[in-house]
Design a protein around this motif. Structure first.
Motif, PDB file in Angstrom:
ATOM      1  N   ALA A  20       6.910   0.574  28.305  1.00 19.63           N
ATOM      2  CA  ALA A  20       5.709   0.043  28.938  1.00 19.63           C
ATOM      3  C   ALA A  20       4.931  -0.911  27.777  1.00 19.63           C
ATOM      4  O   ALA A  20       5.271  -0.569  26.651  1.00 19.63           O
ATOM      5  N   PRO A  21       4.232  -1.931  28.353  1.00 16.79           N
ATOM      6  CA  PRO A  21       3.883  -2.287  29.583  1.00 16.79           C
ATOM      7  C   PRO A  21       4.954  -3.110  30.370  1.00 16.79           C
ATOM      8  O   PRO A  21       4.817  -3.569  31.671  1.00 16.79           O
ATOM      9  N   PHE A  22       6.000  -3.584  29.491  1.00 10.40           N
ATOM     10  CA  PHE A  22       6.870  -4.379  30.301  1.00 10.40           C
ATOM     11  C   PHE A  22       7.507  -3.805  31.338  1.00 10.40           C
ATOM     12  O   PHE A  22       8.174  -4.631  32.385  1.00 10.40           O
ATOM     13  N   GLU A  23       8.085  -2.483  31.021  1.00  8.27           N
ATOM     14  CA  GLU A  23       8.851  -1.906  32.300  1.00  8.27           C
ATOM     15  C   GLU A  23       8.283  -1.943  33.547  1.00  8.27           C
ATOM     16  O   GLU A  23       8.625  -1.814  34.712  1.00  8.27           O
ATOM     17  N   GLN A  24       6.604  -1.900  33.611  1.00  8.67           N
ATOM     18  CA  GLN A  24       6.094  -2.030  34.753  1.00  8.67           C
ATOM     19  C   GLN A  24       5.913  -3.331  35.548  1.00  8.67           C
ATOM     20  O   GLN A  24       5.834  -3.465  36.594  1.00  8.67           O
ATOM     21  N   GLU A  25       6.627  -4.509  34.508  1.00  7.49           N
ATOM     22  CA  GLU A  25       6.603  -5.820  35.185  1.00  7.49           C
ATOM     23  C   GLU A  25       8.048  -6.085  35.539  1.00  7.49           C
ATOM     24  O   GLU A  25       8.502  -7.420  35.455  1.00  7.49           O
ATOM     25  N   GLY A  26       9.018  -5.216  35.410  1.00 10.32           N
ATOM     26  CA  GLY A  26      10.511  -5.316  35.538  1.00 10.32           C
ATOM     27  C   GLY A  26      11.472  -5.076  34.400  1.00 10.32           C
ATOM     28  O   GLY A  26      12.438  -5.456  34.519  1.00 10.32           O
ATOM     29  N   VAL A  31      13.276  -9.743  32.023  1.00  7.15           N
ATOM     30  CA  VAL A  31      13.267 -10.688  30.849  1.00  7.15           C
ATOM     31  C   VAL A  31      14.645 -11.397  30.882  1.00  7.15           C
ATOM     32  O   VAL A  31      14.827 -12.743  30.853  1.00  7.15           O
ATOM     33  N   HIS A  32      15.652 -10.859  31.049  1.00  4.20           N
ATOM     34  CA  HIS A  32      17.121 -11.353  31.235  1.00  4.20           C
ATOM     35  C   HIS A  32      17.176 -12.246  32.278  1.00  4.20           C
ATOM     36  O   HIS A  32      17.838 -13.388  32.149  1.00  4.20           O
ATOM     37  N   GLN A  33      16.635 -11.871  33.375  1.00  4.25           N
ATOM     38  CA  GLN A  33      16.575 -12.774  34.774  1.00  4.25           C
ATOM     39  C   GLN A  33      15.839 -14.126  34.269  1.00  4.25           C
ATOM     40  O   GLN A  33      16.206 -15.137  34.788  1.00  4.25           O
TER      41      GLN A  33
END
Length: 52
Positions: A20-26, A31-33
């Motif tokens: 979190a909080p990155f996991e909530q945004e994908g 990030v790799h995408q």
């Protein structure tokens, strides 16, 4: 979103995108995408500039 990992570790690591909080945004997948093969270089540049 980068503030907390940077404040805690004085750097940003690829693994930080799994929490979190990155996991909530994908998370790491998003990030790799977005950055693909350029991601390690982007993170390296961010960390280098933060340390300066």
């Amino acid at each position: 979103m980068t503030r907390n990992p940077i404040a805690a570790n004085l750097r940003l690591d690829i693994e930080d995108f799994s929490y979190a909080p990155f996991e909530q945004e994908g998370g790491l997948g998003k990030v790799h995408q977005l950055f693909g093969a350029e991601l390690p270089g982007v993170i390296e540049t961010l960390n280098r500039e933060l340390a300066a």
